[in-house]
Motif scaffolding. Structure first.
Motif, PDB file in Angstrom:
ATOM      1  N   PRO A  89      43.585  36.058  46.821  1.00 28.16           N
ATOM      2  CA  PRO A  89      43.328  34.855  46.022  1.00 28.16           C
ATOM      3  C   PRO A  89      42.425  35.113  44.819  1.00 28.16           C
ATOM      4  O   PRO A  89      42.357  34.278  43.914  1.00 28.16           O
ATOM      5  N   LEU A  90      41.745  36.250  44.774  1.00 25.22           N
ATOM      6  CA  LEU A  90      40.880  36.550  43.634  1.00 25.22           C
ATOM      7  C   LEU A  90      41.658  37.067  42.430  1.00 25.22           C
ATOM      8  O   LEU A  90      41.117  37.148  41.322  1.00 25.22           O
ATOM      9  N   THR A  91      42.911  37.434  42.620  1.00 27.38           N
ATOM     10  CA  THR A  91      43.651  38.075  41.530  1.00 27.38           C
ATOM     11  C   THR A  91      44.101  37.087  40.460  1.00 27.38           C
ATOM     12  O   THR A  91      44.349  37.473  39.328  1.00 27.38           O
ATOM     13  N   ARG A  92      44.182  35.830  40.815  1.00 28.31           N
ATOM     14  CA  ARG A  92      44.766  34.848  39.908  1.00 28.31           C
ATOM     15  C   ARG A  92      43.904  34.663  38.661  1.00 28.31           C
ATOM     16  O   ARG A  92      42.783  34.177  38.721  1.00 28.31           O
ATOM     17  N   ASN A  93      44.444  35.077  37.529  1.00 24.76           N
ATOM     18  CA  ASN A  93      43.802  34.920  36.215  1.00 24.76           C
ATOM     19  C   ASN A  93      42.486  35.680  36.070  1.00 24.76           C
ATOM     20  O   ASN A  93      41.675  35.343  35.200  1.00 24.76           O
ATOM     21  N   ALA A  94      42.254  36.683  36.913  1.00 23.33           N
ATOM     22  CA  ALA A  94      41.064  37.515  36.720  1.00 23.33           C
ATOM     23  C   ALA A  94      41.188  38.293  35.413  1.00 23.33           C
ATOM     24  O   ALA A  94      42.271  38.754  35.057  1.00 23.33           O
ATOM     25  N   SER A  95      40.091  38.427  34.689  1.00 23.21           N
ATOM     26  CA  SER A  95      40.107  39.167  33.423  1.00 23.21           C
ATOM     27  C   SER A  95      40.362  40.644  33.665  1.00 23.21           C
ATOM     28  O   SER A  95      41.106  41.301  32.923  1.00 23.21           O
ATOM     29  N   VAL A  96      39.731  41.186  34.700  1.00 26.17           N
ATOM     30  CA  VAL A  96      39.945  42.579  35.101  1.00 26.17           C
ATOM     31  C   VAL A  96      40.073  42.599  36.620  1.00 26.17           C
ATOM     32  O   VAL A  96      39.256  42.000  37.323  1.00 26.17           O
ATOM     33  N   LEU A  97      41.094  43.272  37.112  1.00 25.36           N
ATOM     34  CA  LEU A  97      41.350  43.313  38.548  1.00 25.36           C
ATOM     35  C   LEU A  97      41.348  44.745  39.052  1.00 25.36           C
ATOM     36  O   LEU A  97      42.070  45.597  38.543  1.00 25.36           O
ATOM     37  N   PHE A  98      40.514  45.008  40.062  1.00 24.96           N
ATOM     38  CA  PHE A  98      40.510  46.284  40.764  1.00 24.96           C
ATOM     39  C   PHE A  98      40.962  46.018  42.207  1.00 24.96           C
ATOM     40  O   PHE A  98      40.371  45.194  42.900  1.00 24.96           O
ATOM     41  N   THR A  99      41.998  46.702  42.647  1.00 24.15           N
ATOM     42  CA  THR A  99      42.448  46.560  44.035  1.00 24.15           C
ATOM     43  C   THR A  99      42.149  47.851  44.795  1.00 24.15           C
ATOM     44  O   THR A  99      42.503  48.941  44.353  1.00 24.15           O
ATOM     45  N   VAL A 100      41.492  47.701  45.923  1.00 25.39           N
ATOM     46  CA  VAL A 100      41.133  48.832  46.775  1.00 25.39           C
ATOM     47  C   VAL A 100      41.746  48.569  48.150  1.00 25.39           C
ATOM     48  O   VAL A 100      41.140  47.890  48.988  1.00 25.39           O
ATOM     49  N   PRO A 101      42.967  49.069  48.417  1.00 32.20           N
ATOM     50  CA  PRO A 101      43.640  48.785  49.693  1.00 32.20           C
ATOM     51  C   PRO A 101      42.847  49.321  50.872  1.00 32.20           C
ATOM     52  O   PRO A 101      42.108  50.308  50.768  1.00 32.20           O
ATOM     53  N   GLU A 102      42.995  48.649  52.014  1.00 25.60           N
ATOM     54  CA  GLU A 102      42.319  49.092  53.230  1.00 25.60           C
ATOM     55  C   GLU A 102      43.172  48.747  54.433  1.00 25.60           C
ATOM     56  O   GLU A 102      44.152  48.010  54.329  1.00 25.60           O
ATOM     57  N   GLN A 103      42.803  49.298  55.600  1.00 27.27           N
ATOM     58  CA  GLN A 103      43.539  49.028  56.827  1.00 27.27           C
ATOM     59  C   GLN A 103      43.354  47.568  57.211  1.00 27.27           C
ATOM     60  O   GLN A 103      42.226  47.089  57.330  1.00 27.27           O
ATOM     61  N   GLU A 104      44.460  46.862  57.423  1.00 21.76           N
ATOM     62  CA  GLU A 104      44.381  45.416  57.624  1.00 21.76           C
ATOM     63  C   GLU A 104      43.699  45.014  58.929  1.00 21.76           C
ATOM     64  O   GLU A 104      42.871  44.130  58.956  1.00 21.76           O
ATOM     65  N   ALA A 105      44.086  45.631  60.043  1.00 24.44           N
ATOM     66  CA  ALA A 105      43.593  45.153  61.331  1.00 24.44           C
ATOM     67  C   ALA A 105      42.531  46.062  61.935  1.00 24.44           C
ATOM     68  O   ALA A 105      42.108  45.856  63.053  1.00 24.44           O
ATOM     69  N   ALA A 106      42.106  47.061  61.204  1.00 26.79           N
ATOM     70  CA  ALA A 106      41.153  48.015  61.771  1.00 26.79           C
ATOM     71  C   ALA A 106      39.751  47.428  61.828  1.00 26.79           C
ATOM     72  O   ALA A 106      39.328  46.688  60.947  1.00 26.79           O
ATOM     73  N   PHE A 107      39.010  47.774  62.879  1.00 23.90           N
ATOM     74  CA  PHE A 107      37.613  47.340  62.998  1.00 23.90           C
ATOM     75  C   PHE A 107      36.732  48.135  62.048  1.00 23.90           C
ATOM     76  O   PHE A 107      35.839  47.607  61.411  1.00 23.90           O
ATOM     77  N   LYS A 108      37.013  49.429  61.944  1.00 22.52           N
ATOM     78  CA  LYS A 108      36.162  50.314  61.149  1.00 22.52           C
ATOM     79  C   LYS A 108      36.671  50.418  59.709  1.00 22.52           C
ATOM     80  O   LYS A 108      37.045  51.491  59.233  1.00 22.52           O
ATOM     81  N   ARG A 109      36.654  49.303  59.008  1.00 18.09           N
ATOM     82  CA  ARG A 109      37.057  49.303  57.600  1.00 18.09           C
ATOM     83  C   ARG A 109      35.860  49.728  56.761  1.00 18.09           C
ATOM     84  O   ARG A 109      34.835  49.058  56.719  1.00 18.09           O
ATOM     85  N   SER A 110      35.996  50.824  56.074  1.00 15.09           N
ATOM     86  CA  SER A 110      34.875  51.418  55.351  1.00 15.09           C
ATOM     87  C   SER A 110      34.691  50.783  53.977  1.00 15.09           C
ATOM     88  O   SER A 110      35.638  50.274  53.369  1.00 15.09           O
ATOM     89  N   LEU A 111      33.463  50.844  53.484  1.00 14.24           N
ATOM     90  CA  LEU A 111      33.136  50.367  52.140  1.00 14.24           C
ATOM     91  C   LEU A 111      32.953  51.524  51.157  1.00 14.24           C
ATOM     92  O   LEU A 111      32.518  51.316  50.034  1.00 14.24           O
ATOM     93  N   ALA A 112      33.289  52.739  51.591  1.00 17.22           N
ATOM     94  CA  ALA A 112      33.047  53.910  50.738  1.00 17.22           C
ATOM     95  C   ALA A 112      33.733  53.779  49.387  1.00 17.22           C
ATOM     96  O   ALA A 112      33.120  54.008  48.333  1.00 17.22           O
ATOM     97  N   ALA A 113      35.019  53.414  49.379  1.00 15.60           N
ATOM     98  CA  ALA A 113      35.765  53.343  48.125  1.00 15.60           C
ATOM     99  C   ALA A 113      35.274  52.219  47.206  1.00 15.60           C
ATOM    100  O   ALA A 113      35.012  52.462  46.027  1.00 15.60           O
TER     101      ALA A 113
END
Length: 268
Positions: free
Chosen positions: A211-235
């Protein structure tokens, strides 16, 4: 893409929920195209027709996002497969983070970074917004932006004031919004309201369907594992650091004085 395909693609990425619930003719009307243009677009992607493509959006809308309990069970499954050896768990996390960072390097473009830096450099005030697991990212950005002497305000949810504080953001400012699935409702609402008032938004999120992508001036997408508990913030943290460091380099190159980080000494 042709102009008509660009219009259809824009509709799919910016209004995925509308794509799921409206008829082909209504969606074509919104794009100011004939319904056949939507059919041809879907066929160019290998679908038999637009309804075939539309089915994916309907499945996404009806399928609930896995909650905490689901992810906790996923963690138990992963532990049962890899064992409880802490060293092995660390090695797996490092391997996943290395892959995510490598993917980030390939996904982020010079144009995205340049646009983000330009907005941050021009902004009178930089507002930062991120909650739940996104909070550490904006906290780090506040620290780094303060060190390069930018006027920065963190929209902290404490006291329930972030929504009210966000109403002070003007067109001469910029909002950096960070949220990943399961998107914090307040972050989404504040971002949409800010965009509606003409505020430039730099969005860091996980998908083009966020929902953040709509009309954002600049968009960065960082895909991650959808259902994983250990979703990292490294990227995303690496990306946040890179944006601020690029801003510092830009300000230094433009003649603006960027003071060094102050060194605090203490006598005993």
């Amino acid at each position: 893409m042709s102009r008509s395909n660009q219009l259809v693609a824009q509709l799919l990425t910016q209004s995925p929920n509308d794509v799921a619930i409206h008829s082909t003719h209504e969606l074509a009307r919104r794009c100011k195209l004939h319904a056949s243009s939507l059919v041809r677009f879907a066929q160019s992607l290998g679908f038999t027709g637009f309804k075939d493509l539309q089915r994916l959006f309907r499945e996404r809308l009806t399928k609930p996002a896995p909650g905490f309990e689901t992810r906790a069970r996923q963690l138990q499954t992963e532990i049962s497969e890899t064992g409880t050896d802490a060293r092995k768990l660390l090695a797996e996390l490092v391997s996943q983070d290395a892959a995510a960072l490598d993917r980030l390097l390939g996904d982020v473009t010079d144009r995205q970074l340049d646009q983000a830096v330009e907005l941050l450099a021009r902004a009178e005030t930089i507002y930062l917004l991120g909650q739940l697991r996104s909070a550490p990212i904006v906290e780090l950005m506040r620290y780094m932006l303060t060190m390069v002497r930018r006027r920065v305000i963190l929209l902290d949810p404490a006291g329930g004031l972030s929504t009210h504080m966000a109403r002070l953001i003007g067109p001469g400012d910029v909002l950096v919004a960070v949220s990943f699935r399961y998107y914090a409702t307040e972050v989404v609402n504040v971002t949409e309201e800010a965009i509606g008032r003409g505020v430039p938004v730099i969005a860091i999120t996980d998908s083009d369907l966020s929902p953040l992508t709509r009309n954002a001036s600049v968009l960065f997408t960082v895909p991650e594992q959808e259902a994983a508990f250990k979703r990292s913030l490294a990227a995303p943290i690496c990306l946040a650091q890179a944006i601020v460091l690029a801003l510092a380099a830009h300000l230094s190159g433009s003649g603006d004085k960027v003071p060094p980080i102050p060194i605090v000494t203490q006598s005993f």
